[in-house]
Motif scaffolding. Structure first.
Motif, PDB file in Angstrom:
ATOM      1  N   SER A   1       0.803  -1.214   0.000  1.00 20.21           N
ATOM      2  CA  SER A   1       0.000   0.000   0.000  1.00 20.21           C
ATOM      3  C   SER A   1       0.843   1.274   0.000  1.00 20.21           C
ATOM      4  O   SER A   1       0.465   2.253  -0.626  1.00 20.21           O
ATOM      5  N   LEU A   2       1.995   1.253   0.683  1.00 25.97           N
ATOM      6  CA  LEU A   2       2.797   2.471   0.744  1.00 25.97           C
ATOM      7  C   LEU A   2       3.305   2.850  -0.655  1.00 25.97           C
ATOM      8  O   LEU A   2       3.212   3.995  -1.088  1.00 25.97           O
ATOM      9  N   ILE A   3       3.776   1.838  -1.376  1.00 27.10           N
ATOM     10  CA  ILE A   3       4.300   2.085  -2.720  1.00 27.10           C
ATOM     11  C   ILE A   3       3.179   2.504  -3.661  1.00 27.10           C
ATOM     12  O   ILE A   3       3.319   3.420  -4.467  1.00 27.10           O
ATOM     13  N   PHE A   4       2.042   1.851  -3.522  1.00 26.98           N
ATOM     14  CA  PHE A   4       0.890   2.176  -4.347  1.00 26.98           C
ATOM     15  C   PHE A   4       0.444   3.615  -4.086  1.00 26.98           C
ATOM     16  O   PHE A   4       0.175   4.376  -5.023  1.00 26.98           O
ATOM     17  N   ALA A   5       0.406   4.000  -2.809  1.00 23.58           N
ATOM     18  CA  ALA A   5      -0.005   5.354  -2.447  1.00 23.58           C
ATOM     19  C   ALA A   5       0.990   6.370  -3.014  1.00 23.58           C
ATOM     20  O   ALA A   5       0.600   7.401  -3.557  1.00 23.58           O
TER      21      ALA A   5
ATOM     22  N   CYS B   1      -4.510   4.474  13.744  1.00 25.70           N
ATOM     23  CA  CYS B   1      -3.066   4.416  13.949  1.00 25.70           C
ATOM     24  C   CYS B   1      -2.325   4.162  12.644  1.00 25.70           C
ATOM     25  O   CYS B   1      -1.339   4.818  12.339  1.00 25.70           O
ATOM     26  N   TYR B   2      -2.837   3.187  11.867  1.00 27.85           N
ATOM     27  CA  TYR B   2      -2.157   2.847  10.619  1.00 27.85           C
ATOM     28  C   TYR B   2      -2.201   4.019   9.640  1.00 27.85           C
ATOM     29  O   TYR B   2      -1.208   4.330   8.985  1.00 27.85           O
ATOM     30  N   VAL B   3      -3.369   4.647   9.541  1.00 25.16           N
ATOM     31  CA  VAL B   3      -3.532   5.774   8.622  1.00 25.16           C
ATOM     32  C   VAL B   3      -2.585   6.892   9.029  1.00 25.16           C
ATOM     33  O   VAL B   3      -1.889   7.498   8.201  1.00 25.16           O
ATOM     34  N   PHE B   4      -2.543   7.135  10.335  1.00 23.95           N
ATOM     35  CA  PHE B   4      -1.724   8.175  10.906  1.00 23.95           C
ATOM     36  C   PHE B   4      -0.241   7.923  10.604  1.00 23.95           C
ATOM     37  O   PHE B   4       0.486   8.815  10.166  1.00 23.95           O
ATOM     38  N   LEU B   5       0.165   6.667  10.771  1.00 27.76           N
ATOM     39  CA  LEU B   5       1.552   6.304  10.466  1.00 27.76           C
ATOM     40  C   LEU B   5       1.842   6.420   8.971  1.00 27.76           C
ATOM     41  O   LEU B   5       2.910   6.848   8.551  1.00 27.76           O
ATOM     42  N   MET B   6       0.857   6.059   8.170  1.00 31.28           N
ATOM     43  CA  MET B   6       1.017   6.110   6.714  1.00 31.28           C
ATOM     44  C   MET B   6       1.178   7.557   6.271  1.00 31.28           C
ATOM     45  O   MET B   6       2.060   7.859   5.435  1.00 31.28           O
ATOM     46  N   ILE B   7       0.348   8.456   6.821  1.00 31.63           N
ATOM     47  CA  ILE B   7       0.459   9.874   6.453  1.00 31.63           C
ATOM     48  C   ILE B   7       1.836  10.401   6.863  1.00 31.63           C
ATOM     49  O   ILE B   7       2.510  11.085   6.084  1.00 31.63           O
ATOM     50  N   ALA B   8       2.253  10.039   8.074  1.00 32.37           N
ATOM     51  CA  ALA B   8       3.553  10.492   8.553  1.00 32.37           C
ATOM     52  C   ALA B   8       4.664   9.966   7.636  1.00 32.37           C
ATOM     53  O   ALA B   8       5.583  10.699   7.270  1.00 32.37           O
ATOM     54  N   SER B   9       4.543   8.677   7.215  1.00 33.54           N
ATOM     55  CA  SER B   9       5.570   8.106   6.333  1.00 33.54           C
ATOM     56  C   SER B   9       5.601   8.837   5.009  1.00 33.54           C
ATOM     57  O   SER B   9       6.662   9.150   4.480  1.00 33.54           O
ATOM     58  N   LEU B  10       4.388   9.084   4.458  1.00 33.08           N
ATOM     59  CA  LEU B  10       4.335   9.765   3.160  1.00 33.08           C
ATOM     60  C   LEU B  10       4.902  11.174   3.262  1.00 33.08           C
ATOM     61  O   LEU B  10       5.616  11.632   2.361  1.00 33.08           O
TER      62      LEU B  10
END
Lengths: 309, 537
Positions: free
Chosen positions: A145-149, A227-236
């Motif tokens: 998902s991270l790469i796709f996003a 939590c996951y969404v929050f971490l994903m936004i932070a990663s992006l």
């Protein structure tokens, strides 16, 4: 209840009627029994929410206000110093709570509306609708998902709206699977059949018959998904395609201040070391706090009882 | 086998009290009950649901369910008080000296293991013997339990045997460790009458031959009359009466016991009606591409009357109901309702068609949404079919509650706050709210206690008289059929065996299947089981 009285009436049948209590009273009873970790988690979450809501009142300066000295050391005017453009780090930490959490909450809500709605639809309709949706979700989930996003954001541009929609759709796949699975257990109950026999439309069955019965696992999932969404936004943001400057955000703050760590040669240089750690810790502590609350909530709704009380 | 039958006291419970925790308060469940059981004796515990039968049965092993606690009294077994023992000591007794046979064998077996492994599991873990020897003994027990193919049946998995066989296997499991006391908690309640006879007979024989003491918990008086040497009647956690079975049946002392004995007093006078409200013609049906569940079924339902459909599980009774309501479109045949051909699929039926046929389910626990209040449950059809709103809506809900002999204090309760009988009444009110012409009652009384059943049946009959509703009454209980029906349809393996007026069906000559069904219904006479077994041989 007299035993000799054998006159039968329907009204007198014994049933365990609960004491009428208000929602507040019930909540208080539950809260009183909450373990320490749950209290800790709730305190953390409430603190973050408070900071996010009252950010403009708490923050000492404006969100994108630039001061003369970049990389100012910690002092009275700038508690955590300034970053490379001369913006106050404490102020940006406070505003970061608002932006990162706000976008994460919106995204999670959207993910639940999409995933929950389709999941329940699958659970009720079954057949080809279910097959089609489930296989499509399988395909989406098969792509990291991270790469796709990252890819989608570079195609459509990294605006806040795109960020919300893309992450919501990617995350709704997991919500879909959960709500389909728990919804299926309820969809076969006789009261759902009774509603179908009454001629109820699918919307009523989804929202009024099934949803109230699967709310506990969904609420718990909401916490985890957040939590996951929050971490994903932070990663992006850390990767530079998330929330864009000058909007303050913890992920991009880590990226911007990260290089300071290499100047921390000894313990005396603790500031260099701590500045990138601060936004990272803000992310970490909130994630842990939410998990504490969700753990407790899951325990409550699991129906497990303590045998020795 | 124990030849010198020892009749000394095995277990004695003195003034035992148990409380359960719910809604922040400890509620009494058992209020100081004395119970004594001798070796080789079968004690019947009877009472309605909520009387504390199961709690007391488990307490005899020194066990209380999670959320319950002993608050007084003692359970003396072999000179020791079980209530004072710790878990480790008690665990040594459970599965060796005590065994427990649960109501639903299907839920109690692990579907992933073979029957024989589960039969001897407790004995193996308590190191009673070597597993090869225990397996041999288990096969011997299977023989005694009259299970078919006793050498091989242990190699099967639970889903590969029938419900009655599973219940017998479970009894064999309980016997495997040669316990002193077995607690049977409603072991035959979930079985068909025709299966029940065999299970009862085998349980009775095996207990007698091994001189094992047993506590037999049930709400069915006729069953307890066959099984028990002594009967103890419970209500609200108190002992009402206790005596020898024969004495208890002949001359019960207390009013409550008498009222238990006197149930099934209602009898509807059969009435022949000319007009047909519903005809099912040449219907075939199956689930998916499976075997046919209904074959060429023809049923006529007279207007304003009650048609009872009788048969054991798997006979196609409920499938017939699903075909009528449109939940399962038939492969062939037609359904004519009020002179109009009904579309076979639920989705194609109009709101008006749906309103006219209502359904009441067997289990009110699963047929009412646990998150809806009584007001929502009864009110929804009013709002949906009749567009009632505001004051008219509330008034009609209250009126419906009065019709089912409840009042407006029930309006904001959730299903979990109602007793079994009250729940079923709310389901009746929900059906009535639609103002239907036909109500299909699918085993509506089988989950309820005798006295409550009686109340519900009376209510249904009264409503029929007042509102001229037609009932299709699906049941496996012959007594209910006698009480409520005008016409009877006997079904077996998806075929209609017989249809006719009640008086015709219940008088000979019978087709073979009807005969078996009628003779399998337990009667109060303690010699009934013995006689029936002699007849069947």
């Amino acid at each position: 209840m007299s035993i000799s009285n054998n006159q039968y009436t329907a009204k007198d049948e014994v049933a365990s009627v609960f004491v009428k209590r208000t929602f507040l009273q019930r909540s208080w009873i539950t809260l009183k029994k909450a373990p320490f970790t749950a209290w800790l988690g709730m305190t953390i979450v409430l603190f973050y929410v408070f900071v996010a809501i009252f950010a403009p009142l708490i923050a000492p300066y404006g969100e994108a206000e630039i001061f003369k000295i970049p990389y100012a050391p910690w002092n009275e005017t700038h508690v955590f110093g300034t970053d490379r453009l001369g913006r106050d780090i404490l102020t940006r930490l406070i505003y970061g709570a608002r932006n990162t959490m706000g976008i994460a909450v919106l995204t999670t809500l959207l993910a639940f509306i999409i995933g929950g709605g389709l999941g329940l639809l699958s659970a009720i309709l079954r057949g080809w609708v279910d097959q089609l949706l489930a296989r499509f979700v399988d395909v989406l989930m098969a792509i990291p998902s991270l790469i796709f996003a990252l890819m989608l954001l570079s195609i459509f541009g990294s605006t806040a709206l795109n960020l919300i929609i893309i992450i919501a759709i990617l995350d709704s796949t997991r919500v879909y699977r959960l709500s389909r699975a728990v919804g299926m257990n309820i969809a076969v109950m006789e009261y759902v059949e009774a509603a179908k026999l009454r001629g109820e439309k699918i919307g009523w069955i989804m929202v009024r018959e099934i949803l109230p019965n699967i709310l506990p696992p969904l609420v718990a999932e909401f916490g985890l998904r957040f939590c996951y969404v929050f971490l994903m936004i932070a990663s992006l943001s850390f990767l530079g395609v998330g929330i864009q400057p000058p909007t303050a955000d913890w992920g991009s703050m880590v990226r911007e201040t990260g290089e300071l760590i290499q100047f921390a040669y000894s313990f005396a240089d603790y500031q260099f070391f701590l500045i990138p750690i601060l936004p990272a810790a803000a992310i970490g502590i909130l994630t842990i706090g939410v998990n504490f609350v969700v753990d407790w909530f899951l325990y409550l709704t699991s129906g497990l009882k303590d045998e020795h009380k | 086998m124990n030849t010198n039958k020892d009749k000394s006291t095995l277990l004695e419970m003195k003034n035992i009290s148990i409380e359960g925790f719910s809604d922040e308060i400890w509620h009494p469940i058992i209020n100081g009950i004395d119970l004594k059981i001798n070796r080789g004796e079968v004690l019947g515990l009877i009472g309605e649901s909520g009387a504390g039968k199961s709690t007391l049965g488990l307490a005899a092993m020194g066990f209380v369910r999670a959320g319950c606690r002993f608050t007084g009294g003692s359970v003396l077994f072999g000179g020791k008080d079980l209530t004072k023992m710790n878990e480790v000591e008690k665990r040594k007794l459970w599965g060796t000296k005590f065994s427990y046979v649960a109501q639903s064998a299907a839920a109690a077996f692990n579907p992933a293991h073979r029957l024989i492994k589960q039969t001897i599991e407790a004995s193996v873990s308590h190191k009673i013997g070597k597993s090869e020897d225990l397996e041999k003994e288990a096969i011997q027990l299977y023989k005694e339990m009259q299970l078919p193919d006793p050498e091989e049946i242990g190699e099967r998995y639970p889903h590969q045997v029938s419900g009655g066989q599973l219940q017998r296997t479970m009894t064999a499991m309980a016997m495997s460790s040669k316990p002193d006391l077995i607690i049977f908690d409603e072991p035959t309640t979930a079985l068909d009458v025709t299966t029940q006879v065999n299970v009862l007979a085998t349980i009775r024989n095996i207990v007698k031959e091994h001189n094992t003491a047993a506590i037999y918990i049930t709400h069915d008086l006729a069953v307890v009359a066959q099984m028990a040497d002594r009967i103890q009647v419970l209500r609200y956690g108190n002992t009402i009466e206790e005596s020898e079975t024969n004495k208890m049946l002949k001359s019960p002392k207390e009013n409550y016991t008498k009222s238990l004995w006197a149930v099934r007093s209602i009898k509807k006078k059969e009435k022949k009606a000319e007009d047909k409200i519903l005809s099912i013609k040449n219907v075939d049906a199956s689930y998916g591409s499976g075997p046919k569940v209904l074959q060429n079924v023809n049923i006529d339902v007279p207007e304003g009357g009650t048609v009872a459909i009788v048969g054991e599980s798997g006979s196609g009774k409920s499938t017939t109901a699903r075909v009528i309501t449109g939940l399962l479109p038939p492969q062939k045949g037609e359904i004519i309702f009020n002179g109009k051909l009904m579309t076979s699929n639920l989705a194609d039926r109009s709101k008006e068609d749906l309103r006219q046929i209502q359904m009441i389910y067997q289990s009110p626990d699963t047929s009412m949404n646990p998150r809806h209040t009584v007001m929502d449950i009864i009110g929804r059809p009013l709002e949906f079919y009749h567009n009632l709103k505001g004051k008219a809506y509330t008034e009609r809900v209250t009126e419906l509650l009065k019709m089912i002999e409840l009042d407006e204090s029930f309006i904001d309760r959730l299903p979990s706050e109602l007793s079994g009988g009250q729940k079923q009444r709310i389901c009746i009110a929900r059906a009535l709210a639609a103002e239907p012409d036909l109500i299909i009652c699918d085993e509506v009384t089988s989950a309820l206690d005798q006295i409550v059943q009686e109340g519900i049946l009376k209510l249904l009959l009264r409503l029929q008289k007042e509102l001229n509703i037609t009932y299709i009454f699906i049941t496996h209980d012959i007594a209910t059929v006698k009480a409520i029906s005008d016409e009877v349809v006997v079904m077996h393996n998806g075929l209609v065996v017989e249809q006719g007026m009640k008086s015709e069906i219940f008088s000979p000559p019978h087709p073979d299947y009807t005969k078996l069904l009628l003779s399998s219904v337990p009667e109060m006479d303690p010699k009934w089981l013995t006689n029936i077994l002699l007849q069947q041989k």
